[in-house]
Write a protein that holds these residues in place. Sequence first.
Motif, PDB file in Angstrom:
ATOM      1  N   PHE A   3       0.708  -0.981  -0.013  1.00 12.85           N
ATOM      2  CA  PHE A   3      -0.012  -0.008  -0.024  1.00 12.85           C
ATOM      3  C   PHE A   3       1.045   0.988  -0.024  1.00 12.85           C
ATOM      4  CE2 PHE A   3      -2.341  -3.298   2.213  1.00 12.85           C
ATOM      5  CZ  PHE A   3      -3.413  -3.264   1.327  1.00 12.85           C
ATOM      6  N   LEU A   6      -0.153   5.046  -0.092  1.00 13.07           N
ATOM      7  CA  LEU A   6      -0.970   5.440   1.021  1.00 13.07           C
ATOM      8  C   LEU A   6       0.370   6.237   1.990  1.00 13.07           C
ATOM      9  CD1 LEU A   6      -3.508   2.786   1.869  1.00 13.07           C
ATOM     10  CD2 LEU A   6      -3.895   4.776   0.674  1.00 13.07           C
ATOM     11  N   ASP A  10      -1.633   5.230   7.347  1.00 21.04           N
ATOM     12  CA  ASP A  10      -2.901   4.661   6.411  1.00 21.04           C
ATOM     13  C   ASP A  10      -2.631   3.122   6.076  1.00 21.04           C
ATOM     14  OD1 ASP A  10      -4.353   6.774   7.049  1.00 21.04           O
ATOM     15  OD2 ASP A  10      -4.009   7.801   4.974  1.00 21.04           O
ATOM     16  N   ARG A  11      -1.139   3.114   5.638  1.00 18.50           N
ATOM     17  CA  ARG A  11      -0.792   1.721   5.109  1.00 18.50           C
ATOM     18  C   ARG A  11      -0.873   0.711   6.483  1.00 18.50           C
ATOM     19  NH1 ARG A  11       5.487   2.635   2.690  1.00 18.50           N
ATOM     20  NH2 ARG A  11       4.739   4.963   1.969  1.00 18.50           N
ATOM     21  N   THR A  14      -4.850   0.068   7.262  1.00 16.41           N
ATOM     22  CA  THR A  14      -5.182  -0.750   6.088  1.00 16.41           C
ATOM     23  C   THR A  14      -4.683  -2.371   6.676  1.00 16.41           C
ATOM     24  OG1 THR A  14      -5.194   1.034   4.528  1.00 16.41           O
ATOM     25  CG2 THR A  14      -5.310  -1.300   3.919  1.00 16.41           C
TER      26      THR A  14
END
Length: 248
Positions: A3, A6, A10-11, A14
């Motif tokens: 990811f 991002l 946020d990685r 997620t």
Amino acid sequence: MLFTELPFEDRVRTIHDLGFAVEIWGWTAKDVDALKATGAHFTSMTGYVRGDLTTPDGAAELLRTARQSIEAAARLGCSSLNVHGTGLDDKGLPVRPVEVVTGPMWLAAADTLGRLGDLGRSEGVVFTLENLNTGLDHPGTPFARAAETLALVRAVDSPGLRMNLDLYHAQIDEGNLIDLLRRSIDHVGEIQVADVPGRCEPGTGEIHYPAIATALRELGYSSVVALEAWASADSHVALERFRTAFSS
């Protein structure tokens, strides 16, 4: 490594929301409090900032920054701290490349790791010594092969020091992975995986990870298996391939 489009927090969020624990590399350039606020479970992080295993100044710096790393790890609830044969720069290259590892260097490394193991035991954490490949990604790194990290961990023989057995790196430099697992499993604190070539998720290269998973079950391994890999295409797909390889 997943990811990457991002922002970092946020990685982490997620990956956590998809049902996985999270590992990070260096912590000094990250907002540790923001990472904690994601609610993720952190299983490993880099356990030093600078230093090496063999020189007096380098060993002192490694131990000093290991203490700092323990403080950061405590804020994240992380009890596994990763180290290498020497400090690595931002390209993964050794800050002190070595062409020949001498006998005195082996003795110095064992002494430094012994002190690191004592520190881990006293602070309730485990330092894991990771093998790296020198043929492709980390040329000039001392004590890089899994056989070498195993020898050092055995020599130290401390509950505060284990192996981080990276099968991607081992496949490039050594191969014979299932036999390697059988020889080293009693000293392993974590296993990291990626496929070869390309360092992407299981199923994209030559390593038959379902056979690795079967061997780990037969050996009674119950600690962390971590995906340290790039996504070959979509990060969601990469995580599902990883899950499938170790769940079937």
